[in-house]
Design an enzyme around this catalytic site. Structure first.
Site, PDB file in Angstrom:
ATOM      1  N   TYR A 235      32.172  34.748  49.291  1.00  0.00           N
ATOM      2  CA  TYR A 235      33.190  34.476  48.281  1.00  0.00           C
ATOM      3  C   TYR A 235      33.394  32.969  48.167  1.00  0.00           C
ATOM      4  O   TYR A 235      32.490  32.201  48.434  1.00  0.00           O
ATOM      5  CB  TYR A 235      34.489  35.253  48.588  1.00  0.00           C
ATOM      6  CG  TYR A 235      35.305  35.399  47.339  1.00  0.00           C
ATOM      7  CD1 TYR A 235      34.782  36.079  46.241  1.00  0.00           C
ATOM      8  CD2 TYR A 235      36.549  34.811  47.207  1.00  0.00           C
ATOM      9  CE1 TYR A 235      35.486  36.170  45.055  1.00  0.00           C
ATOM     10  CE2 TYR A 235      37.258  34.904  46.024  1.00  0.00           C
ATOM     11  CZ  TYR A 235      36.729  35.579  44.949  1.00  0.00           C
ATOM     12  OH  TYR A 235      37.416  35.661  43.768  1.00  0.00           O
TER      13      TYR A 235
ATOM     14  N   ARG B 299      37.095  32.465  32.700  1.00  0.00           N
ATOM     15  CA  ARG B 299      37.724  31.437  33.546  1.00  0.00           C
ATOM     16  C   ARG B 299      37.355  31.706  35.005  1.00  0.00           C
ATOM     17  O   ARG B 299      38.187  32.146  35.787  1.00  0.00           O
ATOM     18  CB  ARG B 299      39.242  31.459  33.355  1.00  0.00           C
ATOM     19  CG  ARG B 299      39.964  30.253  33.931  1.00  0.00           C
ATOM     20  CD  ARG B 299      41.427  30.541  34.149  1.00  0.00           C
ATOM     21  NE  ARG B 299      41.647  31.610  35.112  1.00  0.00           N
ATOM     22  CZ  ARG B 299      41.649  31.442  36.435  1.00  0.00           C
ATOM     23  NH1 ARG B 299      41.400  30.260  36.970  1.00  0.00           N
ATOM     24  NH2 ARG B 299      41.873  32.473  37.232  1.00  0.00           N
TER      25      ARG B 299
ATOM     26  N   LYS C  61      34.497  40.262  45.236  1.00  0.00           N
ATOM     27  CA  LYS C  61      35.824  40.826  45.511  1.00  0.00           C
ATOM     28  C   LYS C  61      35.714  42.223  46.122  1.00  0.00           C
ATOM     29  O   LYS C  61      36.425  42.566  47.068  1.00  0.00           O
ATOM     30  CB  LYS C  61      36.645  40.901  44.217  1.00  0.00           C
ATOM     31  CG  LYS C  61      37.132  39.567  43.693  1.00  0.00           C
ATOM     32  CD  LYS C  61      38.399  39.113  44.397  1.00  0.00           C
ATOM     33  CE  LYS C  61      38.923  37.828  43.793  1.00  0.00           C
ATOM     34  NZ  LYS C  61      40.189  37.383  44.381  1.00  0.00           N
TER      35      LYS C  61
ATOM     36  N   GLU D 192      40.200  40.153  36.764  1.00  0.00           N
ATOM     37  CA  GLU D 192      39.790  38.982  37.542  1.00  0.00           C
ATOM     38  C   GLU D 192      39.224  37.893  36.626  1.00  0.00           C
ATOM     39  O   GLU D 192      38.303  38.139  35.833  1.00  0.00           O
ATOM     40  CB  GLU D 192      38.720  39.405  38.560  1.00  0.00           C
ATOM     41  CG  GLU D 192      38.510  38.432  39.678  1.00  0.00           C
ATOM     42  CD  GLU D 192      39.710  38.355  40.616  1.00  0.00           C
ATOM     43  OE1 GLU D 192      40.061  37.220  41.022  1.00  0.00           O
ATOM     44  OE2 GLU D 192      40.285  39.391  40.946  1.00  0.00           O
ATOM     45  N   ASP D 193      39.793  36.701  36.732  1.00  0.00           N
ATOM     46  CA  ASP D 193      39.261  35.504  36.060  1.00  0.00           C
ATOM     47  C   ASP D 193      39.158  35.641  34.543  1.00  0.00           C
ATOM     48  O   ASP D 193      38.183  35.197  33.929  1.00  0.00           O
ATOM     49  CB  ASP D 193      37.911  35.109  36.668  1.00  0.00           C
ATOM     50  CG  ASP D 193      38.075  34.500  38.063  1.00  0.00           C
ATOM     51  OD1 ASP D 193      39.228  34.264  38.463  1.00  0.00           O
ATOM     52  OD2 ASP D 193      37.070  34.275  38.736  1.00  0.00           O
TER      53      ASP D 193
ATOM     54  N   ASP E  32      44.697  39.816  40.068  1.00  0.00           N
ATOM     55  CA  ASP E  32      44.690  39.075  41.324  1.00  0.00           C
ATOM     56  C   ASP E  32      45.040  37.611  41.129  1.00  0.00           C
ATOM     57  O   ASP E  32      45.668  36.999  41.987  1.00  0.00           O
ATOM     58  CB  ASP E  32      43.316  39.202  41.994  1.00  0.00           C
ATOM     59  CG  ASP E  32      43.331  38.709  43.429  1.00  0.00           C
ATOM     60  OD1 ASP E  32      44.302  39.025  44.156  1.00  0.00           O
ATOM     61  OD2 ASP E  32      42.381  38.005  43.826  1.00  0.00           O
ATOM     62  N   ASP E  33      44.661  37.036  39.988  1.00  0.00           N
ATOM     63  CA  ASP E  33      44.961  35.625  39.741  1.00  0.00           C
ATOM     64  C   ASP E  33      46.455  35.398  39.566  1.00  0.00           C
ATOM     65  O   ASP E  33      46.983  34.357  39.967  1.00  0.00           O
ATOM     66  CB  ASP E  33      44.210  35.138  38.492  1.00  0.00           C
ATOM     67  CG  ASP E  33      42.719  35.337  38.617  1.00  0.00           C
ATOM     68  OD1 ASP E  33      42.134  34.816  39.582  1.00  0.00           O
ATOM     69  OD2 ASP E  33      42.129  36.036  37.769  1.00  0.00           O
TER      70      ASP E  33
ATOM     71  N   ASN F 177      40.529  26.465  43.326  1.00  0.00           N
ATOM     72  CA  ASN F 177      39.187  26.751  43.827  1.00  0.00           C
ATOM     73  C   ASN F 177      38.141  26.347  42.793  1.00  0.00           C
ATOM     74  O   ASN F 177      38.433  26.294  41.611  1.00  0.00           O
ATOM     75  CB  ASN F 177      39.040  28.255  44.115  1.00  0.00           C
ATOM     76  CG  ASN F 177      39.859  28.699  45.302  1.00  0.00           C
ATOM     77  OD1 ASN F 177      39.852  28.055  46.332  1.00  0.00           O
ATOM     78  ND2 ASN F 177      40.574  29.812  45.153  1.00  0.00           N
TER      79      ASN F 177
END
Length: 616
Positions: A164, A217, A235, A307-308, A330-331, A472
């Site tokens: 990850y 993203r 993930k 996610e993203d 999650d973000d 990150n």
């Protein structure tokens, strides 16, 4: 019926009894049931010996050779060695090799799983380039699932940065070049009107968790389009390794609506749609069809983790589907929960309660506003003050400066709750000096924003400034651990999104913490699964944060850590799962009844084990 039809045509060299023995002997019919679908598909094309038509011109090469290449593969156990869920490599025992027709297909040595693990780690450590380690781990996952997860569980602190962040970011950037075989499901604009059919193409039926991205993203790297698949794959590896969700219950999905990344559009090796991103109604209709198909195919309790996604879509999707689906971003929510856990734990080092502190964020996107809202909810829960009041302890800075009331008309809807009365402030350092926060949190996705002047300003009015540089990957971190410690003369309490090495400052070893979402989402997801939750509520996120904060020991505090080490992450995840599940039951949102008496033990009992099974 299919098995009987095939077996009857395999003559004496492959009787029905022998074929059935192979199915039963493996211990899990799934291994050979896979071939059943192939048989069904090819029945109409049956050739000599009951196999496939004479595609290779081999059926009549010899009257004595009655097996087609396909049936020979099944008969020899060759397929078993290529089924990652069941393959044990050289760990197949002598009896297993005889029982499952593996004799001669493997070298004669028999190794234990422990020895395989030792050998694989030895080989991994030879690679100097992190991306090479990543590729080696992905190859192992596709070859031997049990060994992959055994390695990841037993060496989590060493391998987490490999599978990850930060390495997965580079892997996504180069995904087109390193692509070997699909690891998840791809849904694109080409599939509009038939997404349900696409989902049914996935071989597993009992899916419990989907991690989905549209690649717009990816971490702090921007629009990587179809190449964002590395994120759902990574993930879900952690869902299994850290949270114990079976790999067969996990489904990574990338939704490809195009990309605005010109470099990818001009890359001949790019694996996605080569046109600009779909937006507006076209995008919304595709996502609506996807979410409807997911629920129809997998049921009410399927957990969909976004996610993203870019900010505008992330908030919209979470708001739209949180009342009708079991969804989690999650973000926004995972990051918020792990940061809140660190803040609660840090109180033993910096003193006071959350309500006593002032928080300043750099970054007002999905991560920043998500964290801010959860902090406000936790303070409200503890003080009984309205959340509208507790938000006033929290300030946000975006690309245009401090978010204040005079800017409210031009703000995006998710920023408006954070527009407080204050004169406009353009620069971060001036906002730090004006607000005098005790906690500085970076979620900007832009590196090097916590300059020496900013950090020294924090240290000038805080004995132990709490600095969280959360962006990150490592290259996008607002500052490094060494910078934070050096500029505060060793007084900072520091944590980051990606890992940093310990820092020696004036003969003292300072260990930076990592506010990694992997602390939260695996256990959180497990808690939703074991309780049979049908919706996600903020109270569950607060429960996860509080559970994680209790796992920080005095030994950790002595090193300046506000998060526990990952070495014990499975027990931590079980405790988080238990607290989340308890909240689900308390809220009346659980469907798995009756409620287990000991939720921690129940969570542990439901966790996947990577240990090899005996196939006799």
């Amino acid at each position: 019926m299919i098995i009987s039809a095939v077996a009857s045509n395999m003559m004496m060299s492959l009787t029905r009894r022998t074929f059935l023995k192979r199915i039963v002997g493996v211990g899990e019919p799934k291994v050979w049931a896979f071939m059943g679908s192939v048989v069904k598909e090819m029945e109409s094309k049956a050739g000599f010996g009951g196999g496939v038509q004479d595609v290779y011109g081999e059926d009549y090469a010899s009257e004595d050779q009655v097996l087609t290449p396909w049936t020979a593969s099944v008969a020899s156990g060759h397929t078993l060695l290529r089924e990652p869920r069941y393959n044990k490599g050289l760990a197949f025992t002598e009896r297993e090799r005889d029982a499952h027709y593996l004799r001669g297909l493997l070298p004669p040595a028999v190794l234990t799983q422990e020895l395989q693990e030792k050998k694989t780690m030895h080989n991994l450590r030879k690679y100097e380039v992190p991306l090479q380690r990543y590729m080696a781990m992905m190859d192992l996952q596709e070859r031997n699932e049990g060994l992959f997860y055994k390695l990841l569980i037993d060496n989590v602190e060493e391998l987490l940065p490999v599978v990850y962040t930060p390495t997965v970011g580079e892997a996504c950037q180069k995904y087109g070049s390193i692509f070997r075989r699909p690891q998840g499901l791809y849904v694109s604009l080409k599939d509009k009107g038939k997404i349900l059919e696409v989902l049914k193409n996935w071989p597993e039926r009992r899916i419990q968790v989907i991690v989905v991205t549209d690649g717009e993203r990816i971490l702090g790297l921007g629009d990587l389009g179809c190449q964002g698949m590395g994120i759902p794959v990574g993930k879900l590896s952690l869902y299994t390794a850290l949270g114990g969700v079976p790999p067969s219950a996990c489904l990574p999905i990338t939704i490809d609506v195009g990309t605005n990344n010109e470099k990818l559009l001009n890359d001949e090796f790019y694996t996605g749609l080569k046109h600009k991103r779909a937006t507006g109604q076209e995008y919304a209709e595709l996502l609506e069809e996807f979410m409807t198909a997911v629920k129809r195919n997998y049921g009410e309790k399927i957990l969909v983790q976004f996610e993203d996604f870019a900010n505008h879509n992330a908030f919209e999707l979470l708001s739209k589907y949180s009342s009708s689906h079991l969804v989690f971003n999650d973000d926004i929510q995972g990051t918020a929960s792990v940061v809140l856990a660190g803040l609660i734990a840090s109180l033993k080092l910096i003193g006071g309660t959350l309500a006593d502190h002032t928080f300043l964020f750099l970054g007002a996107g999905e991560a920043g506003t998500g964290i801010a809202e959860l902090i406000a909810l936790e303070i409200s829960k503890k003080t009984k003050a309205p959340v509208e009041e507790t938000r006033k302890k929290i300030w946000l800075v975006d690309s245009k400066g401090l978010i204040v009331q005079s800017r409210v008309e031009s703000l995006q809807h998710f920023k408006k709750p954070w527009a407080h009365e204050h004169e406009p402030v353009r620069e971060l350092v001036d906002a730090v000096k004006a607000i005098k926060p005790t906690v500085l949190i970076g979620t900007s996705g832009v590196g090097k924003q916590f300059t020496q002047e900013v950090v020294e300003a924090m240290a000038s009015f805080n004995e132990k400034p709490l600095i969280l540089a959360l962006s990150n990957p490592t290259s996008q971190s607002e500052c490094t651990a060494e910078e934070a410690y050096t500029w505060t003369k060793g007084q900072a309490i520091f944590a980051s999104g990606s890992p940093f090495d310990p820092v020696e400052y004036e003969d003292k070893l300072l260990v930076p913490g990592q506010a990694n979402n992997a602390y939260i989402f695996p256990g959180f997801g497990l808690g939703l699964i074991i309780s049979g939750a049908i919706r996600v509520h903020d109270e569950m996120l607060l429960a996860a944060s509080e559970a994680l904060a209790t796992k920080v020991t005095q030994e950790n505090y002595d090193k300046g850590l506000i998060y526990p080490p990952f070495t014990n992450i499975r027990k931590i995840s079980a405790n988080i799962a238990a607290k989340v599940a308890a909240t689900v039951y308390d809220l009346g949102l659980a469907s798995n009844l009756p409620r287990p008496k000991d939720l921690v033990k129940y969570a542990e009992s439901r966790m996947y084990s990577p240990l090899y099974r005996n196939y006799l």
